[in-house]
Design a protein around this motif. Structure first.
Motif, PDB file in Angstrom:
ATOM      1  N   ILE A   1     -16.643   7.639   1.039  1.00  0.00           N
ATOM      2  CA  ILE A   1     -17.315   8.884   0.653  1.00  0.00           C
ATOM      3  C   ILE A   1     -17.403   9.846   1.826  1.00  0.00           C
ATOM      4  CG2 ILE A   1     -19.523   9.859  -0.116  1.00  0.00           C
ATOM      5  CD1 ILE A   1     -19.943   7.353  -1.789  1.00  0.00           C
ATOM      6  N   ALA A   2     -17.590   9.323   3.034  1.00  0.00           N
ATOM      7  CA  ALA A   2     -17.690  10.188   4.220  1.00  0.00           C
ATOM      8  C   ALA A   2     -16.410  10.999   4.415  1.00  0.00           C
ATOM      9  CB  ALA A   2     -17.972   9.348   5.465  1.00  0.00           C
ATOM     10  N   PHE A   3     -15.254  10.356   4.219  1.00  0.00           N
ATOM     11  CA  PHE A   3     -13.990  11.078   4.352  1.00  0.00           C
ATOM     12  C   PHE A   3     -13.777  12.014   3.170  1.00  0.00           C
ATOM     13  CE2 PHE A   3      -9.215  11.260   4.280  1.00  0.00           C
ATOM     14  CZ  PHE A   3      -9.078  11.962   5.472  1.00  0.00           C
ATOM     15  N   ASN A   4     -14.166  11.583   1.984  1.00  0.00           N
ATOM     16  CA  ASN A   4     -14.102  12.467   0.815  1.00  0.00           C
ATOM     17  C   ASN A   4     -14.851  13.772   1.087  1.00  0.00           C
ATOM     18  OD1 ASN A   4     -12.791  10.419  -0.514  1.00  0.00           O
ATOM     19  ND2 ASN A   4     -14.494   9.893  -1.869  1.00  0.00           N
ATOM     20  N   ASN A   5     -16.036  13.645   1.669  1.00  0.00           N
ATOM     21  CA  ASN A   5     -16.867  14.822   1.947  1.00  0.00           C
ATOM     22  C   ASN A   5     -16.188  15.776   2.929  1.00  0.00           C
ATOM     23  OD1 ASN A   5     -18.862  13.866   0.244  1.00  0.00           O
ATOM     24  ND2 ASN A   5     -20.082  12.946   1.882  1.00  0.00           N
ATOM     25  N   ILE A   6     -15.498  15.214   3.915  1.00  0.00           N
ATOM     26  CA  ILE A   6     -14.788  16.049   4.887  1.00  0.00           C
ATOM     27  C   ILE A   6     -13.642  16.790   4.195  1.00  0.00           C
ATOM     28  CG2 ILE A   6     -13.364  16.031   6.981  1.00  0.00           C
ATOM     29  CD1 ILE A   6     -15.008  13.577   7.890  1.00  0.00           C
TER      30      ILE A   6
ATOM     31  N   GLU B   1      -5.311   4.944   4.856  1.00  0.00           N
ATOM     32  CA  GLU B   1      -5.978   4.699   6.135  1.00  0.00           C
ATOM     33  C   GLU B   1      -6.818   3.430   6.062  1.00  0.00           C
ATOM     34  OE1 GLU B   1      -6.150   4.546   9.352  1.00  0.00           O
ATOM     35  OE2 GLU B   1      -5.760   6.701   9.441  1.00  0.00           O
ATOM     36  N   THR B   2      -7.044   2.845   7.230  1.00  0.00           N
ATOM     37  CA  THR B   2      -7.879   1.659   7.293  1.00  0.00           C
ATOM     38  C   THR B   2      -9.322   1.986   6.912  1.00  0.00           C
ATOM     39  OG1 THR B   2      -8.234   2.102   9.637  1.00  0.00           O
ATOM     40  CG2 THR B   2      -6.505   0.535   9.083  1.00  0.00           C
ATOM     41  N   SER B   3     -10.020   0.996   6.400  1.00  0.00           N
ATOM     42  CA  SER B   3     -11.440   1.124   6.084  1.00  0.00           C
ATOM     43  C   SER B   3     -12.078  -0.240   6.294  1.00  0.00           C
ATOM     44  CB  SER B   3     -11.637   1.618   4.643  1.00  0.00           C
ATOM     45  OG  SER B   3     -10.887   0.863   3.719  1.00  0.00           O
ATOM     46  N   VAL B   4     -13.377  -0.310   6.106  1.00  0.00           N
ATOM     47  CA  VAL B   4     -14.106  -1.546   6.377  1.00  0.00           C
ATOM     48  C   VAL B   4     -14.682  -2.098   5.077  1.00  0.00           C
ATOM     49  CG1 VAL B   4     -16.010  -2.600   7.654  1.00  0.00           C
ATOM     50  CG2 VAL B   4     -14.692  -0.741   8.692  1.00  0.00           C
ATOM     51  N   PRO B   5     -14.350  -3.339   4.706  1.00  0.00           N
ATOM     52  CA  PRO B   5     -14.912  -3.932   3.491  1.00  0.00           C
ATOM     53  C   PRO B   5     -16.436  -3.930   3.526  1.00  0.00           C
ATOM     54  CG  PRO B   5     -13.147  -5.302   4.369  1.00  0.00           C
ATOM     55  CD  PRO B   5     -13.446  -4.268   5.406  1.00  0.00           C
TER      56      PRO B   5
ATOM     57  N   TRP C   1       0.832  -1.214   0.000  1.00  0.00           N
ATOM     58  CA  TRP C   1       0.000   0.000   0.000  1.00  0.00           C
ATOM     59  C   TRP C   1       0.861   1.255   0.000  1.00  0.00           C
ATOM     60  CZ3 TRP C   1      -3.065  -2.215   4.732  1.00  0.00           C
ATOM     61  CH2 TRP C   1      -3.891  -3.261   4.292  1.00  0.00           C
ATOM     62  N   ARG C   2       1.919   1.238   0.784  1.00  0.00           N
ATOM     63  CA  ARG C   2       2.794   2.419   0.845  1.00  0.00           C
ATOM     64  C   ARG C   2       3.488   2.663  -0.487  1.00  0.00           C
ATOM     65  NH1 ARG C   2       3.502   0.508   6.181  1.00  0.00           N
ATOM     66  NH2 ARG C   2       2.980   2.078   7.768  1.00  0.00           N
ATOM     67  N   LYS C   3       3.824   1.611  -1.191  1.00  0.00           N
ATOM     68  CA  LYS C   3       4.443   1.764  -2.508  1.00  0.00           C
ATOM     69  C   LYS C   3       3.511   2.518  -3.457  1.00  0.00           C
ATOM     70  CE  LYS C   3       7.556  -2.246  -2.462  1.00  0.00           C
ATOM     71  NZ  LYS C   3       7.847  -3.590  -3.039  1.00  0.00           N
ATOM     72  N   LYS C   4       2.223   2.268  -3.350  1.00  0.00           N
ATOM     73  CA  LYS C   4       1.246   2.964  -4.197  1.00  0.00           C
ATOM     74  C   LYS C   4       1.163   4.442  -3.833  1.00  0.00           C
ATOM     75  CE  LYS C   4      -1.629  -1.061  -5.268  1.00  0.00           C
ATOM     76  NZ  LYS C   4      -2.994  -1.638  -5.262  1.00  0.00           N
ATOM     77  N   VAL C   5       1.308   4.751  -2.541  1.00  0.00           N
ATOM     78  CA  VAL C   5       1.321   6.149  -2.111  1.00  0.00           C
ATOM     79  C   VAL C   5       2.538   6.857  -2.699  1.00  0.00           C
ATOM     80  CG1 VAL C   5       1.530   7.696  -0.124  1.00  0.00           C
ATOM     81  CG2 VAL C   5       0.048   5.684   0.020  1.00  0.00           C
ATOM     82  N   VAL C   6       3.690   6.201  -2.624  1.00  0.00           N
ATOM     83  CA  VAL C   6       4.928   6.768  -3.180  1.00  0.00           C
ATOM     84  C   VAL C   6       4.777   7.011  -4.684  1.00  0.00           C
ATOM     85  CG1 VAL C   6       7.373   6.365  -3.607  1.00  0.00           C
ATOM     86  CG2 VAL C   6       6.385   5.719  -1.416  1.00  0.00           C
TER      87      VAL C   6
ATOM     88  N   PRO D   1     -10.025   2.100  -2.822  1.00  0.00           N
ATOM     89  CA  PRO D   1      -9.993   0.984  -1.868  1.00  0.00           C
ATOM     90  C   PRO D   1      -8.911  -0.022  -2.225  1.00  0.00           C
ATOM     91  CG  PRO D   1     -12.245   1.472  -2.562  1.00  0.00           C
ATOM     92  CD  PRO D   1     -11.343   2.234  -3.485  1.00  0.00           C
ATOM     93  N   GLN D   2      -8.276  -0.587  -1.189  1.00  0.00           N
ATOM     94  CA  GLN D   2      -7.193  -1.544  -1.378  1.00  0.00           C
ATOM     95  C   GLN D   2      -7.531  -2.876  -0.706  1.00  0.00           C
ATOM     96  OE1 GLN D   2      -4.306  -0.470  -3.170  1.00  0.00           O
ATOM     97  NE2 GLN D   2      -5.655   1.299  -3.503  1.00  0.00           N
ATOM     98  N   THR D   3      -7.105  -3.971  -1.323  1.00  0.00           N
ATOM     99  CA  THR D   3      -7.223  -5.316  -0.743  1.00  0.00           C
ATOM    100  C   THR D   3      -8.615  -5.575  -0.165  1.00  0.00           C
ATOM    101  OG1 THR D   3      -4.875  -5.064  -0.143  1.00  0.00           O
ATOM    102  CG2 THR D   3      -6.019  -7.041   0.657  1.00  0.00           C
ATOM    103  N   PHE D   4      -9.605  -5.632  -1.041  1.00  0.00           N
ATOM    104  CA  PHE D   4     -11.002  -5.922  -0.680  1.00  0.00           C
ATOM    105  C   PHE D   4     -11.624  -4.834   0.198  1.00  0.00           C
ATOM    106  CE2 PHE D   4      -8.703 -10.092  -0.721  1.00  0.00           C
ATOM    107  CZ  PHE D   4      -9.111 -10.484  -1.994  1.00  0.00           C
ATOM    108  N   GLY D   5     -10.932  -3.684   0.327  1.00  0.00           N
ATOM    109  CA  GLY D   5     -11.494  -2.580   1.105  1.00  0.00           C
ATOM    110  C   GLY D   5     -11.011  -2.495   2.531  1.00  0.00           C
TER     111      GLY D   5
END
Length: 242
Positions: free
Chosen positions: A211-216, A162-166, A45-50, A229-233
């Protein structure tokens, strides 16, 4: 977040101070335990950020909640001449400075203790700002994001991992089982801080992802906001601009 989640529920300290204390407590074995808990996927995941940051060819990068400096160190792959890693926890920074010295990156990466909600930088200071697994630890999420917006240059890129929930079966059910039961048990067995990994699990579940974080972010003033989303969310990369 729907409710305020803190590491030590009986503590009278602010969330900020509790988070600082918690990461000081777990700094010595944080890296190894992180690899085990994420099954090594956090590296990918960090490689994708880089990659997302590198595409903008930034000259200056600020990595907030840098911890032991994993992402800041990976940012050395870019052409940036100034890389700053900032974190509340001096314990985590101490581990990070050692890793940076071992890689002979002292001249390129500066590690400094600081507060994400009161950044010690002038307006429009950085071409790119990143946060990996740190925004959910902000005591005041919007205030922290406003500070990031302030010190990001116009046209600069902001990337959050950041973490999220599938959302889909069976990943959603599997994630809940892992995060609510297995992760805290692993943390209690291998970490001297029995509360830390329960907190990390609970704070992840209460973070306003997708979407909730996008809105913020858009409310703060960021533009071109998107979530990946990464790895099934189980985690999400957010990319935005100023």
């Amino acid at each position: 977040m729907d409710k305020k989640v803190t590491p030590y529920k009986d503590s009278k300290l602010s969330k900020k101070k509790q988070v600082e204390q918690m990461f000081d407590n777990i700094s010595d074995n944080y890296d190894g335990l992180n690899r085990v808990i994420s099954l090594g996927t956090d590296v990918k995941w960090r490689k994708k950020v880089v990659k997302a940051v590198s595409a903008k060819n930034p000259d200056s990068i600020l990595d907030i909640a840098t911890g032991t400096g994993d992402l800041a160190i990976q940012m050395a792959q870019t052409n940036a001449t100034r890389i700053v890693g900032l974190d509340l926890s001096e314990g985590m920074l101490k581990v990070g400075r050692k890793k940076i010295s071992e890689r002979n990156l002292d001249s390129r990466i500066e590690m400094m203790q600081g507060d994400s909600e009161n950044l010690p930088f002038e307006e429009n200071s950085f071409d790119a700002i990143t946060v990996a697994f740190g925004v959910r630890n902000f005591e005041n999420l919007e205030k922290g994001l406003e500070e990031i917006f302030r010190v990001l240059k116009p046209g600069g890129i902001f990337v959050v991992l950041e973490t999220s929930v599938p959302a889909k079966f069976p990943y959603k059910q599997g994630y809940r089982l892992y995060s609510n039961f297995i992760l805290p048990i692993i943390g209690k067995i291998f970490s001297k801080d029995k509360n830390a990994y329960s907190y990390l699990s609970e704070s992840a579940a209460n973070f306003p992802y997708g979407i909730a974080f996008n809105n913020i972010l858009e409310k703060i003033g960021f533009i071109d906001v998107k979530d990946l989303p990464q790895t099934f969310g189980v985690s999400t990369i957010y990319i935005a601009s100023k």
